[in-house]
Design a protein around this motif. Structure first.
Motif, PDB file in Angstrom:
ATOM      1  N   ALA A 262      -0.077   6.272  22.131  1.00 51.98           N
ATOM      2  CA  ALA A 262      -0.286   7.693  22.414  1.00 51.98           C
ATOM      3  C   ALA A 262      -1.210   8.325  21.375  1.00 51.98           C
ATOM      4  O   ALA A 262      -2.091   9.131  21.706  1.00 51.98           O
ATOM      5  N   THR A 263      -1.024   7.934  20.114  1.00 52.63           N
ATOM      6  CA  THR A 263      -1.838   8.494  19.033  1.00 52.63           C
ATOM      7  C   THR A 263      -3.282   8.020  19.127  1.00 52.63           C
ATOM      8  O   THR A 263      -4.226   8.814  18.982  1.00 52.63           O
ATOM      9  N   VAL A 264      -3.466   6.722  19.358  1.00 48.67           N
ATOM     10  CA  VAL A 264      -4.821   6.179  19.502  1.00 48.67           C
ATOM     11  C   VAL A 264      -5.495   6.764  20.741  1.00 48.67           C
ATOM     12  O   VAL A 264      -6.705   7.032  20.745  1.00 48.67           O
ATOM     13  N   GLY A 265      -4.711   6.991  21.800  1.00 47.65           N
ATOM     14  CA  GLY A 265      -5.263   7.610  22.999  1.00 47.65           C
ATOM     15  C   GLY A 265      -5.771   9.015  22.719  1.00 47.65           C
ATOM     16  O   GLY A 265      -6.830   9.423  23.215  1.00 47.65           O
ATOM     17  N   THR A 266      -5.027   9.753  21.909  1.00 49.11           N
ATOM     18  CA  THR A 266      -5.463  11.098  21.501  1.00 49.11           C
ATOM     19  C   THR A 266      -6.764  11.027  20.724  1.00 49.11           C
ATOM     20  O   THR A 266      -7.688  11.820  20.952  1.00 49.11           O
ATOM     21  N   PHE A 267      -6.830  10.064  19.811  1.00 49.09           N
ATOM     22  CA  PHE A 267      -8.055   9.847  19.031  1.00 49.09           C
ATOM     23  C   PHE A 267      -9.243   9.597  19.975  1.00 49.09           C
ATOM     24  O   PHE A 267     -10.309  10.201  19.825  1.00 49.09           O
ATOM     25  N   ALA A 268      -9.043   8.709  20.952  1.00 46.87           N
ATOM     26  CA  ALA A 268     -10.120   8.347  21.869  1.00 46.87           C
ATOM     27  C   ALA A 268     -10.584   9.540  22.699  1.00 46.87           C
ATOM     28  O   ALA A 268     -11.790   9.728  22.916  1.00 46.87           O
ATOM     29  N   ILE A 269      -9.651  10.363  23.151  1.00 48.54           N
ATOM     30  CA  ILE A 269      -9.997  11.539  23.963  1.00 48.54           C
ATOM     31  C   ILE A 269     -10.827  12.531  23.154  1.00 48.54           C
ATOM     32  O   ILE A 269     -11.848  13.047  23.629  1.00 48.54           O
ATOM     33  N   VAL A 270     -10.402  12.789  21.906  1.00 53.50           N
ATOM     34  CA  VAL A 270     -11.121  13.752  21.074  1.00 53.50           C
ATOM     35  C   VAL A 270     -12.515  13.216  20.721  1.00 53.50           C
ATOM     36  O   VAL A 270     -13.505  13.973  20.737  1.00 53.50           O
TER      37      VAL A 270
ATOM     38  N   LEU B  47     -20.734  10.675  16.390  1.00 55.43           N
ATOM     39  CA  LEU B  47     -20.759   9.258  16.735  1.00 55.43           C
ATOM     40  C   LEU B  47     -21.950   8.972  17.634  1.00 55.43           C
ATOM     41  O   LEU B  47     -22.169   9.639  18.649  1.00 55.43           O
ATOM     42  N   GLY B  48     -22.745   7.983  17.242  1.00 59.20           N
ATOM     43  CA  GLY B  48     -23.882   7.580  18.037  1.00 59.20           C
ATOM     44  C   GLY B  48     -25.142   8.396  17.805  1.00 59.20           C
ATOM     45  O   GLY B  48     -26.191   8.089  18.370  1.00 59.20           O
ATOM     46  N   ALA B  49     -25.041   9.430  16.964  1.00 59.50           N
ATOM     47  CA  ALA B  49     -26.213  10.265  16.701  1.00 59.50           C
ATOM     48  C   ALA B  49     -27.179   9.518  15.797  1.00 59.50           C
ATOM     49  O   ALA B  49     -26.790   8.874  14.833  1.00 59.50           O
ATOM     50  N   LYS B  50     -28.457   9.614  16.097  1.00 59.31           N
ATOM     51  CA  LYS B  50     -29.478   8.965  15.290  1.00 59.31           C
ATOM     52  C   LYS B  50     -29.901   9.884  14.168  1.00 59.31           C
ATOM     53  O   LYS B  50     -30.056  11.093  14.352  1.00 59.31           O
ATOM     54  N   LYS B  51     -30.045   9.282  12.984  1.00 63.80           N
ATOM     55  CA  LYS B  51     -30.480  10.069  11.839  1.00 63.80           C
ATOM     56  C   LYS B  51     -31.961  10.401  11.960  1.00 63.80           C
ATOM     57  O   LYS B  51     -32.765   9.591  12.406  1.00 63.80           O
ATOM     58  N   ALA B  52     -32.298  11.620  11.552  1.00 70.12           N
ATOM     59  CA  ALA B  52     -33.693  12.056  11.640  1.00 70.12           C
ATOM     60  C   ALA B  52     -34.538  11.354  10.607  1.00 70.12           C
ATOM     61  O   ALA B  52     -34.066  11.031   9.547  1.00 70.12           O
TER      62      ALA B  52
ATOM     63  N   PHE C 124     -14.275  11.154  22.544  1.00 73.62           N
ATOM     64  CA  PHE C 124     -15.076  11.174  23.777  1.00 73.62           C
ATOM     65  C   PHE C 124     -15.705  12.537  24.013  1.00 73.62           C
ATOM     66  O   PHE C 124     -16.876  12.648  24.381  1.00 73.62           O
ATOM     67  N   PHE C 125     -14.927  13.591  23.810  1.00 71.58           N
ATOM     68  CA  PHE C 125     -15.414  14.939  24.111  1.00 71.58           C
ATOM     69  C   PHE C 125     -16.171  15.589  22.957  1.00 71.58           C
ATOM     70  O   PHE C 125     -17.065  16.404  23.174  1.00 71.58           O
ATOM     71  N   SER C 126     -15.828  15.235  21.712  1.00 70.31           N
ATOM     72  CA  SER C 126     -16.459  15.903  20.569  1.00 70.31           C
ATOM     73  C   SER C 126     -17.504  15.042  19.871  1.00 70.31           C
ATOM     74  O   SER C 126     -18.418  15.569  19.239  1.00 70.31           O
ATOM     75  N   ARG C 127     -17.348  13.739  19.941  1.00 66.22           N
ATOM     76  CA  ARG C 127     -18.197  12.757  19.239  1.00 66.22           C
ATOM     77  C   ARG C 127     -18.012  12.798  17.729  1.00 66.22           C
ATOM     78  O   ARG C 127     -18.783  12.199  16.986  1.00 66.22           O
ATOM     79  N   TYR C 128     -16.952  13.473  17.281  1.00 66.66           N
ATOM     80  CA  TYR C 128     -16.652  13.525  15.845  1.00 66.66           C
ATOM     81  C   TYR C 128     -15.468  12.609  15.539  1.00 66.66           C
ATOM     82  O   TYR C 128     -14.334  12.899  15.927  1.00 66.66           O
ATOM     83  N   VAL C 129     -15.727  11.516  14.817  1.00 66.96           N
ATOM     84  CA  VAL C 129     -14.664  10.583  14.464  1.00 66.96           C
ATOM     85  C   VAL C 129     -13.677  11.221  13.490  1.00 66.96           C
ATOM     86  O   VAL C 129     -12.462  11.038  13.598  1.00 66.96           O
ATOM     87  N   SER C 130     -14.201  11.983  12.545  1.00 66.83           N
ATOM     88  CA  SER C 130     -13.333  12.626  11.548  1.00 66.83           C
ATOM     89  C   SER C 130     -12.377  13.613  12.213  1.00 66.83           C
ATOM     90  O   SER C 130     -11.177  13.642  11.894  1.00 66.83           O
ATOM     91  N   LEU C 131     -12.889  14.424  13.126  1.00 67.63           N
ATOM     92  CA  LEU C 131     -12.042  15.397  13.833  1.00 67.63           C
ATOM     93  C   LEU C 131     -10.974  14.675  14.646  1.00 67.63           C
ATOM     94  O   LEU C 131      -9.795  15.070  14.642  1.00 67.63           O
TER      95      LEU C 131
END
Length: 209
Positions: free
Chosen positions: A130-138, A204-209, A140-147
């Protein structure tokens, strides 16, 4: 005697948690010390910045393993010595603290995400799912691993309480340990919080300038 066994278990769990696998794996694979580049955080995400996916995956698995092992060991072998779910929770918390403040590496450790997941798996597989699923959902929608890491950490004790009597029987010591872990994990992400508020946190997945 039982008290000393419990103290010894907590100490042993802390020492296991103090094995900073990000540093150990990097050294064994001839990579730079993860504390010397990137975020300087000795964790799997920073090891990935070395360019070695193998090292990052190995670090992730070993960091999770050291969180799971003390909990599983107490639950499997502890009953004859008076060790139950409460002692297992304390062992998991001790391993988590070892990762954050490792005695073998100058008390400078990682943020504890993988180790926390390992502890959750040891406590209850459904809770971890359940906890990992919450991590994956956030993520997916935010692309922020830390958040996602912080949200999942906060929800872990909430899920545990809501699942009481249905999926498992809640133990006070486990509620306390999961809550402490959540607070510490959020605290360890305080720099990420500042970047999130400033809009400068990497996605996540963002390319550095």
């Amino acid at each position: 005697m039982e008290l000393w066994i419990q103290v010894g278990t907590v100490l042993a769990s802390y020492l296991v948690g103090s094995l900073s696998f990000a540093v150990i794996v990097s050294r064994l694979m001839g990579l730079n010390d993860p504390r010397s580049y990137g975020s300087k955080n000795p964790g799997a995400t920073n090891v990935l910045r070395s360019g070695s996916k193998k090292a990052a995956i190995l670090t992730l698995l070993l960091d999770a393993l050291k969180g799971w092992l003390p909990v599983a060991a107490v639950l499997t072998f502890g009953q004859p010595y008076g060790l139950g779910a409460g002692a297992a929770a304390l062992a998991g918390l001790a391993a988590f603290l070892g990762h954050l403040y490792p005695v073998f590496f100058g008390f400078k450790g990682g943020k504890g995400v993988a180790t926390a997941v390992g502890v959750l798996v040891g406590v209850n597989g459904l809770l971890a799912l359940a906890t990992v699923g919450t991590f994956a959902i956030v993520v997916f929608f935010s692309r922020y691993v830390s958040l996602a890491s912080m949200v999942a950490a906060v929800f872990a004790p909430v899920f545990y309480l809501f699942g009481d009597g249905a999926a498992w029987n809640a133990v006070g010591a486990e509620v306390l340990c999961l809550s402490v872990m959540a607070l510490l994990l959020v605290w360890r992400h305080r720099e990420n919080i500042n970047r999130l508020l400033a809009g400068t946190e990497s996605k996540l997945g963002a390319k550095k300038a």
